[in-house]
Design an enzyme around this catalytic site. Structure first.
Site, short mmCIF file in Angstrom:
data_model
loop_
_atom_site.label_atom_id
_atom_site.label_comp_id
_atom_site.label_asym_id
_atom_site.label_seq_id
_atom_site.Cartn_x
_atom_site.Cartn_y
_atom_site.Cartn_z
N TRP A 81 0.51 12.51 32.34
CA TRP A 81 0.32 13.14 31.04
C TRP A 81 1.01 12.38 30.02
O TRP A 81 1.84 11.43 30.21
CB TRP A 81 1.28 14.68 30.99
CG TRP A 81 0.79 15.70 30.12
CD1 TRP A 81 1.53 16.38 29.14
CD2 TRP A 81 -0.35 16.44 30.28
NE1 TRP A 81 0.89 17.16 28.54
CE2 TRP A 81 -0.22 17.29 29.09
CE3 TRP A 81 -1.47 16.64 31.19
CZ2 TRP A 81 -1.28 18.29 28.95
CZ3 TRP A 81 -2.39 17.23 30.84
CH2 TRP A 81 -2.52 18.16 29.84
N ASP A 115 2.87 12.93 20.14
CA ASP A 115 2.93 13.68 19.05
C ASP A 115 2.68 15.42 19.60
O ASP A 115 2.59 15.48 20.89
CB ASP A 115 1.70 13.60 17.86
CG ASP A 115 0.24 13.83 18.77
OD1 ASP A 115 0.20 13.32 19.92
OD2 ASP A 115 -0.65 13.82 18.03
N GLU A 158 -0.18 15.93 21.90
CA GLU A 158 -0.19 15.08 22.90
C GLU A 158 -1.22 14.05 23.20
O GLU A 158 -1.74 13.89 24.25
CB GLU A 158 -0.32 16.19 24.30
CG GLU A 158 0.62 17.28 24.28
CD GLU A 158 0.46 18.23 25.29
OE1 GLU A 158 -0.44 18.81 25.75
OE2 GLU A 158 1.63 18.48 25.98
N GLU A 159 -1.56 13.37 21.93
CA GLU A 159 -2.52 12.50 22.24
C GLU A 159 -1.95 10.98 21.73
O GLU A 159 -2.77 9.81 22.33
CB GLU A 159 -3.64 12.87 21.11
CG GLU A 159 -4.35 14.24 21.40
CD GLU A 159 -5.41 14.65 20.39
OE1 GLU A 159 -6.17 15.46 20.79
OE2 GLU A 159 -5.07 14.20 19.20
N GLU A 196 -7.87 29.47 21.71
CA GLU A 196 -7.27 28.57 20.88
C GLU A 196 -8.27 27.96 19.51
O GLU A 196 -7.80 27.87 18.47
CB GLU A 196 -7.12 27.18 21.88
CG GLU A 196 -6.90 25.94 21.51
CD GLU A 196 -7.03 24.62 22.36
OE1 GLU A 196 -5.98 24.25 22.80
OE2 GLU A 196 -8.23 24.47 22.79
#
Length: 538
Positions: free
Chosen positions: A191, A259, A262-263, A497
């Site tokens: 992750w 960030d 999550e990138e 989402e």
């Protein structure tokens, strides 16, 4: 935020929704209730029974429903749906928030520190009494039945802090771990880690609760603070969840992290602004708790962050970039993360990072405009009833489609964030009774008054009526983003989402907790603005 906002009335815990969306049985509920004791157990049982379902409605999207009527219905649906995703009824350990019940395509059945803190910020808005005065009028709100749920959150986070994970342990980086399994154990897969926005967001919620307890000043409240939230005698103590988060933020804010999407790893405006706010309010609490050394240190770090934040402003492009430098990641830097940062940790006024500051106004204008021709659903007849609003996404270069990488879609979080920003701008204008147009904010004001020029000042009650005309159009624009959500909500008022870029159908994780929370935050801002506006018209 710098000001507490009144909240839309909610159904009491005895008012049952009309039909069940899903029911997940779990032995964790019984354990939680026994631990809380009889009265708390009774409260949570009532809350859980009423909240773990979603209303089904007839004529939900019918043209006869006004926006106001829809908001009233959707507020209840979103509140119950948000609570559906908390604790054992969601299949999670007490106090833990699941991001979504989706377990495949995509799998969001985890608990994120960031999302959980943001969700409990929304919950705390309903719990804490809010006193907002305007021309002698005061609004009050409190829902004391939520306190056992808040304490479950505190207990769950105290345990998570001590879970050894791929980011580290309690004292060496583990607090930066972004997500955990719903049973509170470590997620050990690959992750983007660490993510340093979780601890400051959690600290901000915990600080609000600790301050509330200090104000209530019951003897048992002081004991609870010391044993569960903030032990002023130690730097990082297992179980002192708030103090530990503040120490983590103070010592790690200047390190690169991933960030909120999550990138990408680097310095990020969102992470730094919430870190700044957490240390500022944390310092005030530390001072109240006679921990002056910590208060001084937290303020010193907050000052350093403030200086770093200035580098995110791009004067040549006239907007705040999301990461530093955004060009390094192949992006313009125009990102909804900037709006979310200011909403969660900025000021209400015209300060550098204020929601009504010239930098924010310029950034909002450029960000929204970037989606004008990006999504096919923004074209055509629907746009007329949106009053110039658009369906917007995370950022224009986005390729995440909710289950993979192709062409990205609009997000409910982002779309509702623009509405919340607009209503908070209106609240500021309602308070100051004046609009000041600068070189930086000119393009934003020209959206509502094309003849605007830098240096113009529009005052309430002036003969030209520009102030009243602009605020009316800005309100319609703010409502337009809510109307976008109304147009593309899922069956029974569900918010996923994302919604499809072409036809608006639900995409990505279903029943996203943050989507429901972002809607509630936006309509709370709308409620507050309407209150102030109506007071001025009396």
């Amino acid at each position: 935020m710098s000001e507490k906002l009144p909240i839309l009335p909610v159904a009491s815990s005895s008012q049952k929704p009309l039909s069940f969306r899903r029911t997940i049985s779990s032995p964790l509920r019984a354990t939680s209730l026994l631990a809380l004791g009889g009265l708390a157990a009774l409260t949570l049982t009532s809350l859980a029974t009423s909240s773990r379902s979603i209303c089904s409605r007839t004529s939900h999207s019918g043209k006869e429903d006004s926006l106001g009527a829809w908001i009233e219905k959707q507020a209840k649906i979103s509140w119950w749906s948000l609570l559906d995703n908390v604790g054992p009824t969601a299949g999670a350990k007490p106090g833990l928030v699941i991001a979504s019940p989706s377990r495949s395509h995509p799998d969001y059945f985890y608990t994120w520190t960031r999302d959980s803190a943001i969700t409990f910020g929304t919950i705390f808005d309903r719990f804490q009494p809010s006193n907002i005065s305007s021309n002698g009028a005061t609004l009050r709100h409190a829902d004391s039945s939520l306190e056992p749920l808040l304490r479950e959150f505190v207990a769950s986070q105290r345990e998570l802090q001590l879970v050894k994970n791929p980011s580290g342990s309690f004292t060496d980086g583990g607090l930066g771990e972004p997500k955990f399994m719903v049973d509170g154990t470590a997620f050990k897969g690959s992750w983007g880690r660490p993510q340093n926005d979780g601890p400051p967001l959690r600290a901000m919620v915990m600080t609000r609760y600790a301050s509330y307890l200090l104000d209530r000043s019951a003897p048992e409240d002081e004991t609870y603070i010391t044993s569960h939230l903030y032990d002023a005698t130690k730097l990082m103590s297992p179980g002192s969840v708030l103090k530990s988060d503040l120490e983590y933020v103070a010592h790690n804010w200047n390190k690169d992290s991933f960030d909120l999407w999550e990138e990408i790893s680097g310095p990020h405006f969102f992470t730094l602004l919430v870190s700044h706010r957490s240390l500022a309010v944390g310092a005030a609490l530390a001072d109240r708790l006679q921990d002056q050394g910590a208060a001084k240190f937290y303020l010193a770090q907050a000052d350093l962050i403030q200086k770093k934040l200035d580098s995110f402003w791009l004067p040549s492009k006239n907007y705040i970039q999301a990461s530093l430098p955004s060009s390094k990641f192949g992006r313009s830097g125009l990102d909804s993360a900037v709006l979310l940062a200011v909403l969660k940790a900025g000021d209400l006024g015209e300060e550098s990072w204020g929601v009504a500051g010239e930098r924010m106004l310029a950034t909002v204008e450029k960000y929204v405009k970037g989606f004008k021709d990006l999504y096919p659903l923004n074209e055509g007849g629907k746009r007329k009833e949106w009053n110039g609003a658009l369906a917007v996404g995370r950022y224009t270069e986005d390729v995440y489609d909710g289950d993979g990488k192709s062409k990205a879609n609009p997000w409910f979080i982002a779309t509702f964030a623009v509405s919340e920003v607009a209503f908070k701008i209106l609240t500021h204008l309602e308070t100051t009774s004046v609009i000041r147009v600068t070189d930086v904010s000119l393009d934003f004001w020209k959206r509502f008054f094309p003849s605007a020029e830098a240096g113009d000042v529009y005052s309430r009650g002036a003969i030209d009526g520009v102030f009243e005309d602009v605020t009316k159009k800005l309100e319609l624009w703010a409502d337009g983003f809510l109307t976008v959500g109304k147009t593309f909500e899922g069956e029974g008022g569900a918010f996923s989402e994302q919604f499809g870029r072409i036809d608006g159908t639900s995409k990505g994780a279903k029943h996203l907790t943050w989507s429901y929370g972002s809607f509630l935050d936006a309509i709370n801002a709308r409620k507050h603005y309407h209150h102030l506006r109506n007071q001025h018209r009396r």
